[in-house]
Each structure stands twice: as C-alpha cells, then as structure tokens.
Write a protein that holds these residues in place. Structure first.
Motif, short mmCIF file in Angstrom:
data_model
loop_
_atom_site.label_atom_id
_atom_site.label_comp_id
_atom_site.label_asym_id
_atom_site.label_seq_id
_atom_site.Cartn_x
_atom_site.Cartn_y
_atom_site.Cartn_z
N GLN A 223 33.50 72.65 54.76
CA GLN A 223 32.29 72.15 55.40
C GLN A 223 32.31 72.37 56.91
OE1 GLN A 223 29.66 70.99 53.50
NE2 GLN A 223 31.05 71.82 51.94
N GLY A 224 33.36 73.01 57.40
CA GLY A 224 33.45 73.32 58.82
C GLY A 224 34.05 72.23 59.68
N ALA A 310 34.98 56.83 54.61
CA ALA A 310 33.55 56.74 54.29
C ALA A 310 32.88 58.11 54.27
CB ALA A 310 32.85 55.83 55.29
N HIS A 311 33.45 59.06 55.02
CA HIS A 311 32.81 60.37 55.15
C HIS A 311 33.51 61.47 54.35
CE1 HIS A 311 31.20 58.33 58.81
NE2 HIS A 311 30.11 58.96 58.46
N ASP A 312 34.78 61.28 54.02
CA ASP A 312 35.50 62.29 53.25
C ASP A 312 35.21 62.14 51.76
OD1 ASP A 312 36.60 63.16 55.58
OD2 ASP A 312 38.57 62.24 55.27
N SER A 313 35.42 63.22 51.03
CA SER A 313 35.20 63.21 49.58
C SER A 313 36.52 62.94 48.87
CB SER A 313 34.61 64.53 49.10
OG SER A 313 34.62 64.58 47.69
N VAL A 432 30.92 71.53 65.51
CA VAL A 432 32.00 71.27 64.55
C VAL A 432 32.23 69.76 64.47
CG1 VAL A 432 34.46 71.58 64.10
CG2 VAL A 432 33.10 73.49 64.99
N LYS A 433 32.10 69.20 63.28
CA LYS A 433 32.37 67.78 63.09
C LYS A 433 33.86 67.54 63.25
CE LYS A 433 32.22 63.98 59.76
NZ LYS A 433 32.00 62.98 60.80
N ALA A 434 34.23 66.77 64.26
CA ALA A 434 35.64 66.48 64.55
C ALA A 434 35.91 65.01 64.30
CB ALA A 434 35.97 66.85 65.99
N THR A 435 36.86 64.73 63.45
CA THR A 435 37.20 63.37 63.08
C THR A 435 38.54 63.00 63.71
OG1 THR A 435 36.07 63.65 60.97
CG2 THR A 435 37.63 61.82 61.15
N LEU A 436 38.56 61.90 64.43
CA LEU A 436 39.82 61.41 64.99
C LEU A 436 40.69 60.87 63.87
CD1 LEU A 436 38.72 59.60 68.27
CD2 LEU A 436 40.25 61.56 68.10
N PRO A 483 28.67 79.88 56.56
CA PRO A 483 28.08 79.66 57.89
C PRO A 483 28.68 78.48 58.65
CG PRO A 483 26.57 78.98 56.14
CD PRO A 483 27.69 79.71 55.47
N LYS A 484 29.40 77.62 57.96
CA LYS A 484 30.00 76.45 58.61
C LYS A 484 31.41 76.73 59.13
CE LYS A 484 27.33 73.12 55.90
NZ LYS A 484 27.40 71.95 54.97
#
Length: 506
Positions: A223-224, A310-313, A432-436, A483-484
């Motif tokens: 998902q990029g 909450a955001h990860d699958s 780019v979605k960056a998660t701490l 594309p991601k």
C-alpha cells in the motif's frame, strides 16, 4: 508471466525538466534550483544504478561462512570512492574488516551513513532465480525486480543511496550535507567487532560531528506505507553445546543407539537444559533475573501501537506470516504490544547426530542448539550473557557450553530528533503514509551509535519495495507497476530530498 514494460526514461525525460516529475520537492530542494539537473542525472544514470546493484549482489561476502570477506571489504571501499567519498580506508578489527570514508561538501551539517557489505547464507536449490546472478524478473503486483541475496537486505537500498550521490556528481551540484560513512562486514553474525570500528579515535571524532546516523531501506509495503522505527531490539546470537567429552558422561564419539540403555545422551542433556530457559509453552523467557531491568512500554508507546493496530490489517499480516493465531490467542493490539515489549529466547536450529534421509541408529556424542535472544530496553548484552551462564550453572548444567558469536544492546531514538522529523517530513511530502513504530522487533547495531560514546539518533529511511530478507527469492523492485510503491528513480530522488530536508530543518 511477463508484464508490459514502459520505457520510463523516455516517458519521464520530457516531463521531468523543471517539473519535478519524480518527486514533490521540499522547500530546501526547490529553493536550491538543483531539482531539474538532479532529476536528469538520476534518469541518465539509471542503467549504471541497476548495474551497480547487480554487480554488488554478484560479489557476495558471507561472514557466517568466512566467504570472500576481504574481497567484500575491497569492493565496499571501491564503491565508496566511486561515489565521491575521500579518505576511504579499510579498517581492521579482531574479525572481518570495516570501511570508513568521508564526503565533505563544505556544508553546515553532517549526516552519518551506516552500510553493511555482508549478506546471509543461502541454499541455491531453494531459489527460483539463482541467488547471486541478480536477474531482472517480473514480480506480480509490483513490476520488474532484481532477485538475489542482498537485493533488499541491504545492498539494493544502499546502492540506491549511492545512486543519489552519483547524481550530485553528474549534475555538478554540491551535497547539502557532509557525509560520514561507516560500513561493516559482520552484521549478519551479530556485529561482534563493529564497536572497534566506531570507537577508533578519528572515526569517532567524525561521527561526533553528525546530526544522526541512518541506514538506507526499501520497506514500503504493497500500500506504499512505511514504518519509522524509534528503536530496535538488541540481540545475542549463540550456540548451546552439549557433548559427552565436556560433560564427562555419554560418548566422546557417536555410538550405536542400542547402547542408550546404558549410556547417557548429550542430546537429551541439551533438551533438558533448553526446557529451563522458557515457560512450558515456550513463549516467555524463564532465565533467572531476565525481566529485572526490562522497561515497560510508556503511555506514548502504547498509544502508537494502538494507532498502528487500528490501521494495519491483521488478516494480511497473518496470511503473510502463515500463522492462524497469535500467542495465547491475543487480540491484535495486545499481540503488537507483546512484539514491541517482550524479550525472546528463540531456537533457530537444532543439530545432533544424523540428519539425512531415513534413519541411522546412532547415539550422538554432541548436540547443538542455535539460539537468538532479542533484548528490550533496559537490558544489555553483557548482563544477559552473565544471567544465562548463571542460570545454567545453578541448575547443574555447567558442562553446557554457551558459545556467543555476536550481539548488541537495544537502541532508542527520540521522536523529536532532527533525524526523525526530517524523515517524517520527507515521507509526508511524497505522499507516503509513515507510521511511528516504538520498536523494530528485528535488530540492527544501532545501539553502537545511540549509546556512549557516539550518542546520536539512529534510524532507517527510504522508499521503494523489496522483500525476502534471509529467505529464498529475495528481491528489490526496480520498475514499479504499483502506483503506491516507488521504483528505482523515485527512490533515488527521495534520498536527495531527504538530504536537503535534513540540511534545512530547524
């Protein structure tokens, strides 16, 4: 199945000039007036960049096998000189050598770069593409990729960063920061001698001028998205060895298994020792005093983990790992908390007697367990090694040898450091979605940098995608059809933007 290949150089050449086609530049890069020239240089150097990755993969240095280590160091030094580093030297240690170099552009700030030139072992029979041929293959869902040992861990990302330095030279532009390079050839065996390199007076002096240290990485998922790790677990790698010779019981060489009725077994001796190291389910270390210094997760760390959960699958993670459930059937958020917070004792392999096809009725004289122990703040390698030895001795296992091959402490980096803030700003600008992430469950020798006497922030940065580290068919995406996910040129430009960001950030 072949994918349709688009000539990216032709497609991008017209759009790139003055338009920032590859990336969205940060203010510092945009103000510099260097963007168009650097993008042209990146695209013009594409073939050389691909060849650089492939040739490096074709030059394997495997510390665990003592394979071509001097050749690997020489090649690393040549790569550094070719990219513009000066005062490049091969640094001897008690084990395999490292490499040091500097790139002084006259900038106000300096950034440290950590490279590793060694790779994990491989079994060529397990690969669909030969592990050191570095072939370009089609990767469904991602595009054209280089397959080979070291493609993503770490030669591909490192060579992509070197491509950025080549672009500066080709474009006739100065880097916005000075660079200090430290490289080792023993990362895959626990970096047993890396501290010797870093603490040499002239290398330490160069590092002390740095804002921080980073390791190039290509860790975008499908998902990029990327993780920005604020730390990593430490590790101890060792073998526990039971032998009739050391024990003073059992055979000194393999004997017929019928003699088990009257002869002690070193293999069972080892099994009994191993059972004392963990709880009956095998999931929690039971070594005396193991948790005495462990720091619990902070409220901030728990909040970050909850946000990630909450955001990860969870389903995708389970499918990717091939597991039906987490330890104790924990819910996802609790499992992620455990991943970040818990030290581990893991059996990598068990070796005793005959392991070929069919049976061979022997009573082995020697048994070996290959172990890795992951450490969390505030554990230390030295303290944990001592506790393991004391634990075994207290239970009468003084004969069990603990042969440590390498390891280092956990590492932590402040969220508000310039290094981390520059990473987050660059990722955000590129969409780019960056998660701490409070802590990487894996390990790298960042503690050598974050602890005294260096005492600097340390982390990973980079876009692009690869997978299969330590496994068959390791790969790095070159031409992305997703594309991601960034391909080679965009990943190279992201390093350039990151350098400008770090130079300018307050």
């Amino acid at each position: 199945m072949p994918t349709h290949h688009v000539d990216r150089r032709t497609l991008l050449a017209g759009a790139a000039i003055g338009a920032g086609a590859l990336i969205t530049p940060g203010p510092a890069l945009a103000r510099s007036g260097d963007l168009a020239a650097l993008e042209r240089a990146v695209m013009a150097g594409r073939d050389d960049s691909i060849r650089r990755i492939q040739e490096w993969i074709r030059t394997p240095a495997i510390a665990a096998e003592n394979r071509d280590m001097q050749k690997g160091a020489d090649y690393m030094a040549a790569l550094a000189r070719d990219a513009g580093f000066t005062d490049v030297e091969i640094v001897p240690t008690d084990g395999h050598p490292g490499v040091f170099g500097v790139l002084d552009s006259g900038a106000k700030r300096t950034l440290g770069i950590y490279f590793m030139y060694d790779v994990k072992q491989y079994d060529a029979t397990e690969w669909s593409s030969p592990p050191i041929e570095a072939r370009l293959v089609d990767k469904p869902g991602f595009g054209k990729a280089i397959v080979g040992r070291g493609a993503v861990n770490q030669k591909g990302p490192q060579a992509t960063f070197l491509a950025a330095l080549h672009a500066f030279r080709k474009a006739g532009r100065k880097l916005p920061v000075n660079l200090v390079l430290v490289a080792e050839g023993e990362e895959e065996i626990g970096s047993p001698n890396f501290r010797q390199i870093v603490t040499k007076p002239h290398i330490l002096a160069a590092l002390k001028r740095c804002e921080g240290i980073f390791l190039p990485a290509s860790w975008q998922n499908s998902q990029g998205a990327v993780d920005v790790n604020l730390g990593a677990k430490g590790i101890i790698e060792l073998e526990l060895i039971a032998s009739g010779e050391k024990w003073g019981r059992g055979p000194k060489k393999d004997v017929h298994s019928s003699l088990k009725a009257m002869v002690d077994s070193p293999s069972w001796r080892l099994v009994q020792a191993l059972q004392t190291l963990v709880t009956p389910d095998g999931n929690t270390p039971a070594i005396d005093g193991w948790f005495d210094t462990v720091r619990p997760l902070s409220a901030r760390e728990k909040a970050l983990i909850a946000e990630n959960a909450a955001h990860d699958s969870e389903a995708d993670m389970k499918q990717g790992l091939g597991v039906p459930a987490w330890i104790d059937d924990l819910p996802f958020a609790r499992a992620l908390e455990r991943l970040a917070s818990q030290p581990t004792v893991n059996i990598e392999g068990l070796v005793a007697g005959y392991t070929g096809p069919g049976g061979k009725t022997v009573l082995p004289a020697r048994a070996v367990a290959k172990i890795d122990m992951r450490l969390v703040p505030n554990q230390t390698r030295a303290d944990c090694e001592a506790k393991l030895r004391a634990h075994l001795d207290k239970r009468g296992f003084t004969d069990i040898e603990a042969k440590v091959s390498g390891g280092y402490d956990p590492t932590e980096t402040a969220e508000d450091s310039r290094l981390i803030r520059a990473e987050l700003a660059t990722y955000a600008r590129q969409g780019v979605k960056a998660t701490l992430n409070p802590r990487l469950a894996g390990s790298w020798p960042g503690a050598v940098f974050t602890s005294a006497p260096v005492s600097l922030p340390a982390g990973h940065f980079g876009i692009g995608h690869g997978a299969g580290a330590h496994a068959p068919d390791e790969y790095l995406v070159i031409d992305s059809t997703n594309p991601k996910v960034a391909g080679l040129e965009k990943a190279t430009m992201a390093y350039i933007d990151f350098l400008y960001e770090l130079a300018a950030i307050k």
